[in-house]
Enzyme design. Structure first.
Site, mmCIF file in Angstrom:
data_model
loop_
_atom_site.group_PDB
_atom_site.id
_atom_site.type_symbol
_atom_site.label_atom_id
_atom_site.label_comp_id
_atom_site.label_asym_id
_atom_site.label_seq_id
_atom_site.Cartn_x
_atom_site.Cartn_y
_atom_site.Cartn_z
ATOM 1 C CD GLN A 138 28.111 -8.453 -17.898
ATOM 2 O OE1 GLN A 138 27.564 -7.532 -18.595
ATOM 3 N NE2 GLN A 138 29.290 -8.224 -17.676
ATOM 4 C CD GLU A 174 30.685 -3.769 -25.624
ATOM 5 O OE1 GLU A 174 31.266 -4.969 -25.574
ATOM 6 O OE2 GLU A 174 31.373 -2.571 -25.134
HETATM 7 C C1 FCB Z 1 31.781 -4.336 -22.145
HETATM 8 C C2 FCB Z 1 30.612 -5.318 -22.000
HETATM 9 C C3 FCB Z 1 29.912 -5.246 -20.611
HETATM 10 C C4 FCB Z 1 31.062 -5.358 -19.407
HETATM 11 C C5 FCB Z 1 32.322 -4.465 -19.796
HETATM 12 C C6 FCB Z 1 33.442 -4.569 -18.727
HETATM 13 O O1 FCB Z 1 32.341 -4.771 -23.346
HETATM 14 O O2 FCB Z 1 29.477 -4.752 -22.712
HETATM 15 O O3 FCB Z 1 29.055 -5.916 -20.717
HETATM 16 O O4 FCB Z 1 31.455 -6.759 -19.274
HETATM 17 O O5 FCB Z 1 32.664 -4.729 -21.228
#
Ligand code: FCB
Length: 427
Positions: free
Chosen positions: A39, A178
């Site tokens: 990112q 996640e």
């Molecule tokens: C989460 C992600 C992170 C970011 C946030 C806003 O789900 O882990 O990388 O994008 O959302």
């Protein structure tokens, strides 16, 4: 003679007392911010996501070719962390960058991450290292990604390389970010690579492989360092019944289980803390997830996919549930808000910290809080439109500029560090 003994006892007593105080300080609360490699870093990286972006499939057609130039500016950005006064930084290592081809490791990239870890430590900042944050190398994607058992082994091999090089300098490791989100978007909703839809069997296989890899890495890290703190960062949402009808209450329970506990239960013996990424809660009924009309929009975020409930008490509830279920310490590995005008963010931070404080007063052990994100970046669902940053980034010059909430967060941390009791700065 008697006085001598009294003095001796007093010295021993004071030494014990000093140790007790040190021990309680040893577990310093982690005040941090989080980012992920893909990112922020930029660069022509052979990853599945970058391939996808080059085909114009990413949100708003954007690519991470430049992102926010985070790789080149990594060492410069430590100044931002210092300015914020955080004592920890969660970031991720890009697998495709360090192993662009199977078994061919890029020494310069390995050195870059190692140097970054050392530089953070030299600046008094505890690194929290994520080994996998959504992206895979293209060569992994080419052999069916996580549905292939071999991927678990390849991931463990890559992880060992990173661990061998850094385990003396890193205590906190997140193996995977996640899995409940990235696997669901990859194999059920079909909008993350490899874009499979409702492929339950494949989904199940991928879940097994991710957890198998996690378990192996967990054990490997602990063999090397028994003080290490290893976990997974899960996305949590507080699912609440939209009414008190039994059926809705039941749906909320099912959603909480399917979204969270199903996942966390599988590694309950291989996590040293519960890693919680929390953004919003949801009201659900029997018809979830097919209808969104029941979401009760009280205060909603600008999140690009759909508006979401901002509910700090959801965070309190989740931490209480996690505490009751696992009796393990908790770290909030992500919590943040897209807010380009920065008018809701200070309250957002304040209210979520207060919610954690309430949970703490009810006996929950919370060891850290990471705001998402240090700076604006490429977002998986919103491209560059979602602005989560405490620092705003000018995408032409790549200049970082603090938003007022950066100073708010800095003052909040300072107040907490000075005084254990809640004492929030005004703004
Ligand atoms: C989460 C992600 C992170 C970011 C946030 C806003 O789900 O882990 O990388 O994008 O959302």
């Amino acid at each position: 003679m008697k006085t001598k003994w009294i003095m001796f006892a007093a010295v021993i007593f004071s030494l014990c007392l000093k140790n007790a105080v040190l021990a309680s300080n040893e577990q310093e609360f982690l005040w941090g911010v989080a980012t992920s490699a893909h990112q922020i870093e930029g660069g022509d990286i052979p990853s599945d996501w970058y391939e996808f972006e080059k085909q114009g499939k990413a949100p708003d057609g954007s690519t991470t070719e430049k992102a926010v130039d985070g790789y080149n500016l990594a060492f410069e950005d430590i100044k931002l962390l210092k300015e914020l006064g955080v004592n920890s930084y969660r970031f991720s290592i890009e697998w495709a960058r360090v192993e662009p081809e199977n078994n061919k490791f890029d020494e310069a990239a390995l050195k870059h991450y190692h140097d970054l870890i050392v530089a953070l430590k030299n600046n008094g900042i505890t690194p929290v290292v994520t080994l996998h944050h959504f992206t895979n190398p293209k060569w992994i994607a080419d052999k069916s990604s996580w549905t292939n058992k071999e991927t678990a082994n390849e991931f463990v091999e890559y992880a060992r390389k990173i661990i061998d090089q850094n385990n003396n300098d890193v205590t906190y490791w997140i193996t995977v970010n996640e899995p409940n989100v990235f696997l669901s978007y990859s194999y059920i909703f079909g909008n993350f690579p490899p874009y499979k839809k409702k492929d339950i069997l494949v989904y199940k296989k991928a879940i097994e492989n991710v957890f198998e890899a996690h378990r192996q890495i967990y054990r490997y890290i602990h063999e090397k360092n028994n003080k290490a703190q290893v976990s997974i960062a899960y996305n949590f949402s507080d699912f609440k019944p939209k009414t008190y009808r039994l059926i809705d209450v039941l749906s909320a329970r099912i959603c909480n289980y399917a979204y969270s506990w199903y996942w966390t239960d599988q590694v309950k013996n291989e996590m040293d803390f519960v890693g919680i990424n929390y953004y919003f809660s949801r009201y659900v009924g029997l018809d979830y997830p097919f209808s969104s009309q029941y979401y009760k929009y009280t205060d909603v975020s600008e999140w690009n996919q759909w508006p979401q409930n901002i509910q700090p008490e959801g965070l309190e509830h989740i931490t209480l549930m996690a505490h009751n279920r696992y009796k393990k310490p908790i770290i909030i590995t992500e919590n943040g808000l897209p807010d380009k005008d920065d008018d809701k963010r200070p309250d957002f931070i304040k209210n979520h910290i207060e919610a954690l404080n309430t949970a703490k007063s009810k006996g929950v052990e919370i060891n850290g809080y990471f705001y998402w994100s240090l700076m604006d970046n490429f977002e998986w669902w919103g491209g560059y439109k979602d602005k989560y940053g405490l620092y705003e980034v000018d995408y032409n010059t790549m200049k970082r500029r603090p938003r007022p909430s950066a100073f708010y967060y800095r003052d909040l941390i300072m107040n907490y560090q000075k005084n254990e009791n809640l004492s929030l700065p005004t703004y």
